[in-house]
Write a protein that holds these residues in place. Structure first.
Motif, mmCIF file in Angstrom:
data_model
loop_
_atom_site.group_PDB
_atom_site.id
_atom_site.type_symbol
_atom_site.label_atom_id
_atom_site.label_comp_id
_atom_site.label_asym_id
_atom_site.label_seq_id
_atom_site.Cartn_x
_atom_site.Cartn_y
_atom_site.Cartn_z
ATOM 1 N N GLU A 142 11.192 15.244 -5.534
ATOM 2 C CA GLU A 142 10.200 16.125 -6.367
ATOM 3 C C GLU A 142 9.660 17.422 -5.919
ATOM 4 O O GLU A 142 9.759 17.047 -4.307
ATOM 5 C CB GLU A 142 8.933 15.317 -6.941
ATOM 6 C CG GLU A 142 9.245 14.034 -7.907
ATOM 7 C CD GLU A 142 8.143 13.502 -8.511
ATOM 8 O OE1 GLU A 142 6.866 14.175 -8.239
ATOM 9 O OE2 GLU A 142 8.226 12.570 -9.121
ATOM 10 N N PRO A 143 9.282 18.258 -6.204
ATOM 11 C CA PRO A 143 8.733 19.442 -5.520
ATOM 12 C C PRO A 143 7.561 18.881 -4.666
ATOM 13 O O PRO A 143 6.723 17.993 -5.389
ATOM 14 C CB PRO A 143 8.411 20.390 -6.520
ATOM 15 C CG PRO A 143 8.969 19.868 -7.737
ATOM 16 C CD PRO A 143 9.356 18.589 -7.486
ATOM 17 N N THR A 144 7.221 19.735 -3.793
ATOM 18 C CA THR A 144 6.071 19.427 -2.743
ATOM 19 C C THR A 144 4.936 20.574 -2.947
ATOM 20 O O THR A 144 5.503 21.715 -3.672
ATOM 21 C CB THR A 144 6.249 18.985 -1.362
ATOM 22 O OG1 THR A 144 6.713 20.339 -0.998
ATOM 23 C CG2 THR A 144 7.332 17.862 -1.114
ATOM 24 N N VAL A 155 6.669 27.648 0.535
ATOM 25 C CA VAL A 155 7.950 28.268 0.880
ATOM 26 C C VAL A 155 7.816 29.351 1.797
ATOM 27 O O VAL A 155 8.721 29.420 2.861
ATOM 28 C CB VAL A 155 8.536 28.741 -0.436
ATOM 29 C CG1 VAL A 155 9.859 29.442 -0.275
ATOM 30 C CG2 VAL A 155 8.752 27.532 -1.339
ATOM 31 N N GLU A 191 12.774 31.166 -12.196
ATOM 32 C CA GLU A 191 11.888 30.263 -11.559
ATOM 33 C C GLU A 191 11.215 30.538 -10.255
ATOM 34 O O GLU A 191 12.094 31.607 -9.620
ATOM 35 C CB GLU A 191 12.653 28.616 -11.378
ATOM 36 C CG GLU A 191 13.283 28.061 -12.550
ATOM 37 C CD GLU A 191 12.244 27.516 -13.456
ATOM 38 O OE1 GLU A 191 11.157 27.050 -12.886
ATOM 39 O OE2 GLU A 191 12.737 26.977 -14.472
ATOM 40 N N ALA A 240 10.268 26.526 -4.839
ATOM 41 C CA ALA A 240 9.187 25.370 -4.479
ATOM 42 C C ALA A 240 9.862 24.479 -3.449
ATOM 43 O O ALA A 240 11.212 24.502 -3.502
ATOM 44 C CB ALA A 240 8.979 24.448 -5.731
ATOM 45 N N MET A 241 9.132 23.994 -2.449
ATOM 46 C CA MET A 241 9.829 23.133 -1.636
ATOM 47 C C MET A 241 10.256 21.894 -2.191
ATOM 48 O O MET A 241 9.283 21.171 -2.839
ATOM 49 C CB MET A 241 8.712 22.827 -0.318
ATOM 50 C CG MET A 241 8.550 24.302 0.695
ATOM 51 S SD MET A 241 10.172 24.979 1.246
ATOM 52 C CE MET A 241 10.642 23.552 2.126
ATOM 53 N N TRP A 242 11.180 21.304 -2.059
ATOM 54 C CA TRP A 242 11.563 19.972 -2.264
ATOM 55 C C TRP A 242 11.901 19.243 -0.892
ATOM 56 O O TRP A 242 12.851 19.566 -0.231
ATOM 57 C CB TRP A 242 13.003 19.967 -3.180
ATOM 58 C CG TRP A 242 12.780 20.403 -4.595
ATOM 59 C CD1 TRP A 242 12.538 21.713 -5.061
ATOM 60 C CD2 TRP A 242 12.866 19.626 -5.909
ATOM 61 N NE1 TRP A 242 12.123 21.677 -6.270
ATOM 62 C CE2 TRP A 242 12.712 20.472 -6.947
ATOM 63 C CE3 TRP A 242 13.336 18.459 -6.011
ATOM 64 C CZ2 TRP A 242 12.707 20.183 -8.052
ATOM 65 C CZ3 TRP A 242 13.166 18.011 -7.225
ATOM 66 C CH2 TRP A 242 12.870 18.908 -8.303
ATOM 67 N N GLY A 263 13.804 24.964 -3.503
ATOM 68 C CA GLY A 263 14.456 24.644 -4.965
ATOM 69 C C GLY A 263 13.980 25.498 -5.883
ATOM 70 O O GLY A 263 12.812 26.082 -5.940
ATOM 71 N N SER A 309 14.569 22.395 -12.024
ATOM 72 C CA SER A 309 15.191 21.054 -12.023
ATOM 73 C C SER A 309 15.726 20.559 -13.086
ATOM 74 O O SER A 309 15.794 21.123 -14.328
ATOM 75 C CB SER A 309 13.869 19.903 -11.740
ATOM 76 O OG SER A 309 12.959 20.101 -12.960
ATOM 77 N N VAL A 363 16.699 18.936 -8.052
ATOM 78 C CA VAL A 363 16.542 20.593 -7.975
ATOM 79 C C VAL A 363 18.099 20.970 -8.695
ATOM 80 O O VAL A 363 18.957 20.739 -8.593
ATOM 81 C CB VAL A 363 16.411 21.073 -6.470
ATOM 82 C CG1 VAL A 363 17.783 20.716 -5.689
ATOM 83 C CG2 VAL A 363 16.264 22.478 -6.550
ATOM 84 N N GLY A 407 19.430 25.632 -5.175
ATOM 85 C CA GLY A 407 18.621 25.531 -4.026
ATOM 86 C C GLY A 407 19.317 25.817 -2.897
ATOM 87 O O GLY A 407 20.518 25.927 -3.138
#
Length: 142
Positions: A2-4, A8, A37, A40-42, A48, A51, A65, A68
Motif C-alpha cells: 500500500e502507499p505510505t 516523494v 494521479e 505516492a511512496m509505495w 507510484g 492503484s 501500483v 510507478g
C-alpha cells in the motif's frame, strides 16, 4: 503493498546519482500527467501513481501500483504490471533499455524516445485500471 505517508520529494532528494535524480523528476512529471494521479511512496523505494485491485483464483487478493518507478543504483526501473510482452513494437523504438517480466530498466532517459515511453506507460496504466486486469487465474505465489 500500500502507499505510505513518506514524502516523494524527500525520497527523490535523497537519490545520490545525478542522472537517476534528474530522471526521477522527469518521470514524476510524465506519470502525473498520464495518470492524473499524485505520486505516492509505495514501500521505501517505489514512486507510484494510482492503484488497481487484483484477485487470484486461489482467493488471494490485494492492491498494487498501477504505474510507478524506482530510481535504483544500476538503472531506473519502470513498472509495467501488465508485463513487457505487450510492448514489443514500442520497445524496438524506445532506445537503450533492458527488460524483466514486468519491468523496464532505463539507465538514462536522455537516451530514449520519451514519446514512446509515454505511449507504453499510458497503455499499461489504461489496461490495469480498466477493471478487468486484476482478475488472474493463477496465483504466482502458490
Amino acid at each position: 503493498m500500500e502507499p505510505t505517508a513518506a514524502s516523494v520529494s524527500d525520497f527523490i532528494d535523497g537519490v545520490t546519482s545525478p542522472p537517476r535524480k534528474r530522471d526521477a523528476h522527469t518521470l514524476v512529471d510524465l506519470m502525473s500527467r498520464i495518470t492524473g494521479e499524485q505520486p505516492a511512496m509505495w514501500g521505501p523505494t517505489i514512486v507510484g501513481f494510482g492503484s488497481y485491485h487484483y484477485k487470484y483464483a486461489s482467493g488471494r487478493e490485494g492492491d498494487a501500483v498501477a504505474a510507478g518507478f524506482s530510481p535504483r543504483k544500476a538503472a531506473t526501473t519502470v513498472y509495467l504490471p501488465d508485463g513487457v510482452g505487450a510492448y514489443t513494437a514500442q520497445l524496438a523504438r524506445l532506445g537503450a533499455h533492458t527488460t524483466g517480466a514486468g519491468c523496464l530498466y532505463l539507465k538514462d532517459l536522455s537516451k530514449i524516445d520519451l514519446g514512446v515511453l509515454e505511449d507504453i506507460i499510458t497503455e499499461s496504466y489504461q489496461r490495469v485500471t480498466a477493471g478487468t486486469f486484476g482478475q488472474r487465474a493463477a496465483d504466482p505465489g502458490s
